[in-house]
Design a protein around this motif. Structure first.
Motif, PDB file in Angstrom:
ATOM      1  N   GLU A 386       0.839  -1.200   0.000  1.00 47.45           N
ATOM      2  CA  GLU A 386       0.000   0.000   0.000  1.00 47.45           C
ATOM      3  C   GLU A 386       0.872   1.247   0.000  1.00 47.45           C
ATOM      4  N   TYR A 390      -2.101   5.649   2.924  1.00 43.45           N
ATOM      5  CA  TYR A 390      -3.165   4.783   3.448  1.00 43.45           C
ATOM      6  C   TYR A 390      -2.690   3.966   4.649  1.00 43.45           C
ATOM      7  N   ILE A 391      -1.406   3.614   4.670  1.00 39.13           N
ATOM      8  CA  ILE A 391      -0.885   2.865   5.811  1.00 39.13           C
ATOM      9  C   ILE A 391      -1.025   3.676   7.091  1.00 39.13           C
ATOM     10  N   GLN A 393      -3.259   5.699   7.840  1.00 36.46           N
ATOM     11  CA  GLN A 393      -4.658   5.660   8.297  1.00 36.46           C
ATOM     12  C   GLN A 393      -5.029   4.277   8.835  1.00 36.46           C
ATOM     13  N   ILE A 394      -4.492   3.233   8.211  1.00 39.30           N
ATOM     14  CA  ILE A 394      -4.826   1.867   8.624  1.00 39.30           C
ATOM     15  C   ILE A 394      -4.314   1.575  10.027  1.00 39.30           C
ATOM     16  N   LYS A 397      -6.289   2.285  13.258  1.00 37.83           N
ATOM     17  CA  LYS A 397      -7.370   1.378  13.657  1.00 37.83           C
ATOM     18  C   LYS A 397      -6.876  -0.066  13.808  1.00 37.83           C
ATOM     19  N   TYR A 401      -1.051  -4.049  11.555  1.00 37.49           N
ATOM     20  CA  TYR A 401      -0.790  -4.049  10.117  1.00 37.49           C
ATOM     21  C   TYR A 401       0.702  -4.139   9.825  1.00 37.49           C
ATOM     22  N   VAL A 425     -10.760   2.963   3.105  1.00 35.90           N
ATOM     23  CA  VAL A 425      -9.813   2.512   4.125  1.00 35.90           C
ATOM     24  C   VAL A 425     -10.452   1.452   5.010  1.00 35.90           C
ATOM     25  N   ASP A 426     -11.738   1.616   5.346  1.00 39.07           N
ATOM     26  CA  ASP A 426     -12.421   0.617   6.174  1.00 39.07           C
ATOM     27  C   ASP A 426     -12.449  -0.744   5.479  1.00 39.07           C
ATOM     28  N   MET A 428     -10.265  -1.704   3.285  1.00 40.19           N
ATOM     29  CA  MET A 428      -8.882  -2.175   3.302  1.00 40.19           C
ATOM     30  C   MET A 428      -8.587  -2.891   4.616  1.00 40.19           C
ATOM     31  N   ILE A 429      -9.156  -2.393   5.707  1.00 39.54           N
ATOM     32  CA  ILE A 429      -8.978  -3.028   7.011  1.00 39.54           C
ATOM     33  C   ILE A 429      -9.714  -4.367   7.053  1.00 39.54           C
ATOM     34  N   LEU A 432      -7.657  -6.724   5.336  1.00 34.90           N
ATOM     35  CA  LEU A 432      -6.471  -6.979   6.144  1.00 34.90           C
ATOM     36  C   LEU A 432      -6.597  -8.274   6.939  1.00 34.90           C
TER      37      LEU A 432
END
Length: 464
Positions: A386, A390-391, A393-394, A397, A401, A425-426, A428-429, A432
């Motif tokens: 990524e 974005y990382i 932001q990840i 939460k 990661y 992003v949500d 993406m989580i 994850l």
């Protein structure tokens, strides 16, 4: 403690024992199957095929030992693990040599085959394991007597750092000193004269003190994740003290007496699997880049005909151990799309060109990444890389990661197979979870399974 010298010692010993075994084995072969075909033993030993084998067979043993991962970690070997590792590797090698060499000879009776095979196996195993055991036992005695040790620097100066002193020193580590974390205003618990500087001084501290590993023992858990990202660039093993209800329990814990330590730069692949994965990455990438070159040329022409702009799209991503690299794709968007800043692609995205939509559907835009795999930036299978944007932001939460940076990112992943592209992003989580599941269950069979499902997605056009 010189890892390179220790590795060379193992390699030279293995080559020497393999040469001795093959010479002894040839003496037995002469008596059993070759005596009638040669005037004397010297004639047999100087025969071109025998001389060639005296060079090639030990080299083949070395290649097999290398692939097995035996040389990856020259220190702190388990004697039990070494016994079984040597046993299995020698068994495999003996079978291969048996079919390549022995089956070409016609013995006077069939039972000679069994005799020669077991003699080869027993000789190879006994001499190889004996040589290795001598080196390993010598190294372990040096480590336990603190004559050899790994130099570590402890990041942190509080109570957790102080806990590390006795446990590390009792386990073959030498604490060179302590490093104060940035912004820490609390009075240190460790002795002030043992503090070497701050995290900003680490590059000099590592170089001047020949540091082998970094140990994180800060008291404020909320600072661990950003600190780890800053430490990856030093390319040293990073160990951290894990406690209950910690996200670090997602990885294997190695207890140092009463201190549970986690090497957060390690993953669950065995050394053998790491070497095989690396080898397959290189071979498959070379084959794809050569065999699919006509497809690359066709797609390049179509991209240029479809819209103005470059054929390839380049973007910085964060890869193995947090190291940035440039990822390559066939361009699927209009040339001015990137001027809008970091934006995730959504369904019916107007920035995507008509031909780009086709490429994304069949995942053909990703195939230039085989060049990334060949370079070593990526692997065939692994968590998708990524952008730093974005990382950041990840991890707010999902702080775990960062564990994915212990694995080279992949062209495809379990998350891409099961979830696909993420539009927020949500999401993406949510994806994850699959990548973490992959991280905890890594194996060559899982990689092969993911590749099979990826091929299915490509041929059925379910890439979006």
């Amino acid at each position: 403690m010189n890892k390179r010298r220790q590795t060379i010692l193992y390699i030279l010993t293995d080559l020497m024992t393999a040469s001795i075994v093959w010479l002894l084995f040839n003496l037995i072969r002469y008596e059993e199957v070759a005596q009638d075909d040669f005037f004397s033993l010297p004639d047999f030993l100087l025969y071109s095929d025998v001389l060639r084998g005296q060079i090639l067979v030990p080299f083949c043993w070395f290649v097999l030992y290398f692939i097995s991962g035996y040389y990856n970690k020259p220190f702190w070997k388990s004697r039990v693990g070494e016994f079984f590792s040597t046993f299995v590797t020698v068994m495999v090698g003996s079978v291969v040599i048996f079919f390549i060499v022995l089956l070409n000879e016609l013995p006077p009776s069939f039972h000679v085959y069994y005799k020669l095979f077991f003699l080869l196996f027993i000789l190879q195993f006994l001499l190889t394991y004996t040589g290795r055991a001598i080196i390993t036992n010598y190294a372990l005695r040096k480590l336990w007597r603190h004559e050899w040790y790994e130099n570590v620097v402890v990041i942190g100066t509080g109570a957790n750092a102080h806990k590390m002193i006795e446990g590390l020193c009792e386990s073959g580590y030498r604490i060179t000193g302590f490093v104060k974390e940035d912004g820490d205003s609390l009075a240190p618990v460790v002795k002030p004269d043992e503090i070497l500087g701050t995290v900003d001084d680490l590059i000099d501290i590592i170089g001047q003190n020949h540091i082998d590993a970094l140990v994180v023992a800060i008291d404020d858990k909320s600072k661990i994740v950003p600190l780890l990202y800053s430490l990856y660039r030093y390319e040293k093993p990073i160990k951290i003290m894990a406690e209950k209800k910690d996200f670090f329990l997602n990885v294997k814990v190695k207890t140092v007496y009463s201190i549970p330590l986690v090497d957060v730069t390690e993953n669950n692949f065995s050394e053998f699997e790491k070497n095989i994965k690396w080898f397959l990455d290189k071979v498959v990438s070379i084959c794809v880049l050569i065999l699919f070159s006509p497809l690359y040329a066709y797609i390049s022409i179509r991209v240029k005909m479809d819209s103005k702009g470059a054929v390839f799209f380049k973007q910085e991503r964060v890869g193995y151990r947090g190291k940035p690299f440039t990822i390559y794709k066939f361009r699927t968007m209009y040339a001015d799309a990137v001027q809008q800043g970091p934006l995730l692609t959504v369904r019916e995205d107007k920035r995507v060109t008509p031909f780009g939509r086709f490429l994304r559907k069949y995942r053909l835009d990703e195939i230039p990444q085989f060049w990334n795999v060949l370079k070593g930036d990526m692997s065939l299978v692994g968590p998708r890389p990524e952008q730093r944007y974005y990382i950041d932001q990840i991890v707010r939460k999902a702080p775990y990661y960062y564990l994915l940076h212990n694995v080279r990112p992949g062209i495809t992943s379990w998350g891409m197979v099961k979830y696909g592209y993420a539009e927020t992003v949500d999401k993406m989580i949510e994806r994850l979870d699959y990548d973490i599941l992959y991280y905890e269950n890594m194996s060559l069979m899982l990689d092969i399974t993911i590749l099979i499902y990826t091929v299915k997605i490509v041929f059925t056009g379910k890439g979006v």
